[in-house]
Design a protein around this motif. Structure first.
Motif, short mmCIF file in Angstrom:
data_model
loop_
_atom_site.label_atom_id
_atom_site.label_comp_id
_atom_site.label_asym_id
_atom_site.label_seq_id
_atom_site.Cartn_x
_atom_site.Cartn_y
_atom_site.Cartn_z
N ILE A 47 -38.59 -9.53 -1.36
CA ILE A 47 -39.81 -8.76 -1.63
C ILE A 47 -40.27 -9.20 -3.01
O ILE A 47 -39.53 -9.04 -3.99
N THR A 48 -41.44 -9.80 -3.08
CA THR A 48 -41.92 -10.24 -4.40
C THR A 48 -42.89 -9.22 -4.98
O THR A 48 -43.05 -9.15 -6.20
N THR A 49 -43.52 -8.45 -4.10
CA THR A 49 -44.62 -7.62 -4.56
C THR A 49 -44.59 -6.24 -3.91
O THR A 49 -44.43 -6.14 -2.69
N ILE A 50 -44.71 -5.22 -4.73
CA ILE A 50 -44.87 -3.87 -4.19
C ILE A 50 -46.19 -3.32 -4.73
O ILE A 50 -46.46 -3.39 -5.94
N THR A 84 -46.10 -4.12 -8.80
CA THR A 84 -45.09 -4.94 -9.48
C THR A 84 -44.97 -6.24 -8.71
O THR A 84 -44.85 -6.22 -7.49
N GLN A 85 -44.97 -7.35 -9.45
CA GLN A 85 -44.90 -8.64 -8.80
C GLN A 85 -43.87 -9.52 -9.52
O GLN A 85 -43.88 -9.61 -10.74
N ASP A 86 -42.95 -10.11 -8.74
CA ASP A 86 -41.93 -10.99 -9.31
C ASP A 86 -41.83 -12.22 -8.42
O ASP A 86 -41.03 -12.27 -7.48
N LEU A 106 -35.10 -2.66 -3.38
CA LEU A 106 -36.23 -2.68 -4.30
C LEU A 106 -36.11 -1.51 -5.26
O LEU A 106 -35.73 -0.42 -4.86
#
Lengths: 798, 185
Positions: B37-40, B57-59, B176
């Motif tokens: 999961i890169t983005t919530i 949030t983005q990683d 997450l």
């Protein structure tokens, strides 16, 4: 008168013929198979009815023999008698070769009286009997019974041997002459071999046996199968073991057919199945194991040559404690702070994710030929394939897909020459070549933990052994290995740049793909190794051994290329492309005493390792999955020193007392701190009763005390927990308390028929159902170790 | 012994031809993490109309060294009920994969938790549930009280023990964890 003349002539002619009766036969009697000296072989000269025995050097001399043909019969306790016709015209010297009678031949091999792998370092043996008693154990569990050897566990089915504090790529496992290539770099990768397929194990704590490897900084584990006898025979054995803890067992069977012509064939198979094991107070959910192995071999065993082809398959599926599968540091805190695992389910035989499913194939061809002058030439070729699947708890379509799928193929070629330079000197020479490829299947949908690579390896060694006199043996050896590693590795662009690799390694970049970058490192390693040692015998039953060994090891793929989350350890692991080989200097002393009543060995050692590759935490990294501790490989200088003690006292004809003690201190000299994961000091004491007359009854009570490890690096870290709004310490460092375990073992033999014997064994381990955790068990944070276990063991041998 | 020599020779040849023919490397394909999961993105829509607030949030490099980037589009209004929805994306794939779908399909095996720091005047309630009527939490409501500020943390647990009373006894594995600094005006 005529009669008298005739008589005189006859006598005088006789006298004339026999006047040259000062011939001498000087002979030496050797075992045809390995040229061992045969002491007390009986020599009978039929014509003169003279009998004598060979001396301690296997030699005999018969003088006063005339120029005629003599019939000499030679026999030995363990041999088939042999008759020679010798026509004498002068004195002669001759070597007589006898063939050992074969069952006994095997026994002798098992008792370890054959050639030593290294004359000047201590060898520990595990016999066939001990292996048979522990039929359902793993290699690591069995080696654990030797002083100075412990194990690095992931639960209780993934057991990795640790020799004098070192493990993984620093411990070489030779499976019947071929180095096991089974991705040994991972801490949670156990050796892939079935102990029921082997007949004895030798352990050398150190790198002194250069004929096998130059990079065994920790030591070498050598497993062997028994030689097939040269006679018409068929024999086999079946062992069935059942145990209460895990509610499972093992069945192993093997059959051997041999012929007088030297041909033989052997088939062996094992099935092992256990469900969830249990700690004293709860079930250890998802810890079952299902293991299957099959091996077939056949060949011809002649006196001066032999050839064998074999194939073996080993398959193991093992669950990993469900409660150990975690997200980030916040999960770790919860798991560590809970006394019981967070996930405990009912007992089941099912093995679910997280789990490992490993398959190992070995195809091997080996042969030898003895040349009169040159010595014994050995040849081995093997192909190994190791396919490792690791399954994590996954989501959606990926649910049944492995997270790791590695296929390691290895071709190995070995040529060894063992030649006797003189009566007292022996030279071993050898050449090895290896080609290995690793393929990481991209269909896992998880970035490759270990990249695709090919590795080429060649080695060259020479070892000289010289007996100076009855008291001194001197040993000297040297080896050079060359490794070329050609890898194709995907890095995260962010990591590549963060490390500064974009400037230091810019010329190895192949292609860029979005946020990943493909590079092609081509690495060369030259690894010299050497050994020198002395064995000194004194006062008949004392022996003093000194050995120095220099070993060097190229970094393994995990140390070079790791870069990302290591799920089973809940941490991010980072390797280093710039690593060089680590070099170890080990000095080992052994005092050995072996008399009828008392036997002991005291073995202090010191191992100085430069550029020792260790993995240590450096920081905590925030990710979208939470916080993870980052562990980075680095090179440092280390010092490991310790002492292993073994003792045995025969109290009387029936009772025996055994003692073992081991302690090791590991230090990072550069940082002046303790090394992580050093085994705690431990002592074992056992009392055994054996009565051969009473159906070979054996009773043994053993106590094992493991001290607390007081020297450890503090790698604890703090992490913010939103629920409590506090910073909490994640205690990943503090070793568990000391513990004491008591176990009992017994066995008794029944003769079923003239040829077959039934052995019944019964045992209990952890008698008091003690709760304990071991510092070297990677799951110690999450659950207790095994509770009480009752086991029975039935063996039928024919 | 003739055979022996022949076999040896054959094997050596085999080994070396094998070794040499493998030189032409085929470039392997890169692996894009399928599950990461890169983005919530949490979208808060006021029930009675008003400004929608987005928390994100983005990683993009996952476990790589770059830190997640967090943005909050604005402050919450006081004494307002917002309908919240959570979207999870894997943006290492192109087009981005919507992980929310997977999570909702496997609702029995997932649960979101909302942790509110002391001082922040909000309450939360689950709006969607799994097949056993235990909370799932990709949809929820958040009701603000008086003006205040603090941190709200969204935690997604995979294979938690259900039902549970909170993160403490939910077990499972954190997939997450995203925290946002929130203010109520």
């Amino acid at each position: 008168m005529r009669v008298f003349i005739l008589l005189f002539l006859l006598i005088s002619s006789n006298f004339i013929i026999s006047q040259n009766c000062d011939n001498t036969i000087t002979g030496k009697v050797l075992d045809l198979h390995d040229n061992t000296i045969l002491v007390d072989a009986r020599i009978v000269v039929l014509e003169i009815n003279k009998q004598l025995l060979t001396n301690e050097s296997g030699e005999f001399t018969i003088s006063g023999l005339c120029n005629q043909t003599y019939t000499i019969e030679i026999s030995h306790a363990f041999c088939l008698p042999k008759t020679y016709k010798i026509e004498l015209i002068s004195s002669i010297e001759k070597v007589f070769l006898l063939e050992h009678h074969l069952e006994e031949l095997n026994e002798i091999i098992l008792e370890g009286k054959t050639n030593n792998d290294s004359e000047t370092s201590l060898e520990n043996k595990i016999t066939k009997e001990e292996l048979e008693k522990s039929s359902s154990k793993s290699l690591g569990d069995i080696l654990n019974s030797i002083s100075g050897i412990s194990s690095l566990n992931t639960g209780n089915t993934i057991v990795k041997p640790v020799i004098n504090g070192l493990h993984s790529s620093r411990v070489v496992i030779l499976n019947d002459g071929v180095r096991l290539e089974d991705q040994d770099w991972g801490a949670e990768h156990a050796p892939n071999l079935d102990i029921n397929a082997i007949d004895n194990i030798t352990v050398i704590k150190g790198a002194s046996a250069l004929q096998y490897s130059g990079n065994a900084i920790g030591g070498i584990v050598i497993t062997e199968t028994a030689k097939a006898p040269v006679k018409d025979s068929i024999y086999g054995k079946t062992i069935v073991t059942a145990a209460s803890n895990g509610r499972g067992g093992t069945t192993t069977t093997q059959l051997t057919k041999t012929y007088k012509s030297g041909w033989y064939g052997n088939i062996q198979g094992t099935i092992k199945r256990f469900g969830d094991f249990n700690a004293p107070d709860y079930n250890l959910s998802n810890t079952g194991v299902y293991e299957r192995s099959l091996s077939v071999r056949g060949g011809i065993n002649r006196f001066r040559s032999g050839l064998e082809a074999s194939y073996s398959l080993y398959k193991m599926e093992t669950g990993i404690l469900r409660a150990s599968h975690l997200g980030g540091a916040q999960d770790q805190i919860r798991a560590i702070n809970n006394l019981e695992p967070l996930f405990v389910d009912d007992f089941t035989y099912n093995i679910n994710s997280p789990k490992q499913d490993v398959e190992h194939h070995i195809l091997k061809l080996k042969g030898f030929k003895k040349f009169e002058k040159l010595g014994k030439l050995d040849f081995k070729y093997s192909f190994q394939q190791n396919n490792r699947l690791e399954f994590d708890v996954r989501r959606g379509d990926d649910r049944d897909k492995p997270s790791l799928d590695l296929k390691l193929n290895t071709h190995t070629l070995l040529l060894d020459l063992d030649s006797k330079l003189s009566e007292t000197a022996n030279l071993k020479l050898g050449l090895t070549g290896q080609y290995q490829t690793n393929f990481a299947d991209p269909s896992t949908g998880v970035r490759r933990l270990i990249p695709d690579y090919s590795e080429y390896n060649t080695g060259l060694y020479a070892i000289l052994e010289k007996q100076i006199n009855n008291q001194f043996i001197f040993e000297l050896g040297a080896r050079l290995d060359y490794t070329y590693l050609d890898a194709l590795k995907f890095y995260r662009t962010s990591f590549w740049e963060d490390r500064g690799y974009d400037s230091t390694f810019q010329d190895i970049v192949v292609e860029e793909f979005g946020n990943q970058i493909l590079v092609n490192p081509k690495l060369n390693f030259y690894n010299p190794s050497a050994t020198a040692g002395i064995a000194y015998n004194f006062k008949e039953d004392f022996k003093l051994l000194f050995n120095y060994s220099l070993a060097s090891r190229a970094p393994n793929p995990s140390e070079l290329f790791s870069e990302g989350l290591h799920h089973s350890a809940s941490r991010i692991e980072l390797g280093g492309l710039e690593f060089k080989s680590e070099t170890a200097h080990k000095f080992s002393f052994t005092l050995q005493h072996d008399s009828d009543r008392i036997r002991f060995t005291i073995n202090p050692y010191i191992n100085l390792i430069s550029d020792f590759i260790v993995i240590e935490p450096i920081e905590v990294q925030q990710t979208i999955r939470g916080n993870f501790q980052v562990w980075e490989y680095r090179q440092t200088n280390a010092r490991l020193m310790g002492v292993d003690i073994d003792g045995e006292i025969k109290l009387n004809d029936y009772f025996k007392y055994n003692h073992q003690f081991s302690i090791i201190k590991g230090k990072d000299i550069t940082r002046k701190d303790a090394l992580i994961n050093m085994p705690a000091a431990s002592t074992r004491n056992a009392i055994a009763y054996t009565n051969k007359k009473l159906n070979n009854l054996n009773l043994r009570l053993q106590s094992e005390y493991v001290f607390r490890q007081n020297e450890f690096p503090d790698n604890n870290f703090e992490v913010f927990v939103p629920e409590t709004e506090t910073l909490e310490i994640v205690d990943v460092s503090t070793p568990p308390d000391a513990y004491h375990l008591l176990s009992f073992n017994s066995s008794i033999d029944y003769k079923l028929s003239k040829k077959s014997i039934l052995t019944i064994g019964f045992g209990v381990s952890n008698i008091f159902n003690t709760n304990y955790r071991n510092y070297l068990n990677r799951l110690r944070y999450y659950a207790d170790d095994l509770g009480r276990d009752y086991s029975i063991n039935l063996k039928i041998k024919q | 012994m003739k055979n022996f020599k022949l076999i040896t020779l054959a094997l050596i040849t085999l080994l070396f031809t094998n070794a040499c023919s493998n030189d032409d490397d085929v470039t392997p394909a890169p692996v894009n993490e399928e599950e990461i999961i890169t983005t919530i993105t949490v979208t808060l829509t006021p029930a009675g109309g008003g400004t929608t607030i987005t928390l994100k949030t983005q990683d993009l490099d996952g476990d790589g060294p770059n830190l997640p980037v967090t943005t909050v589009s604005g402050d919450l209004a006081a004494s307002t009920t917002y309908n919240g929805s959570i979207e999870l994306l894997n943006e290492t794939e192109d087009p981005a994969e919507d992980i929310t779908v997977e999570v909702e399909e496997e609702s029995d095996e997932h649960q979101f938790f909302y942790t509110i720091s002391t001082g922040l005047n909000v309450t939360t309630a689950y709006s969607n549930f799994d097949n056993n009527s235990n909370p799932l939490g990709t949809a929820f409501t958040i009701t603000s009280g008086a003006a205040s500020s603090g941190v709200i943390t969204f935690t997604l647990r995979h294979e938690p023990i259900k039902p549970n009373t909170g993160l403490d006894n939910a077990g499972g594995e954190t997939d997450l964890e995203a925290s946002f600094n929130i203010a109520i005006q």
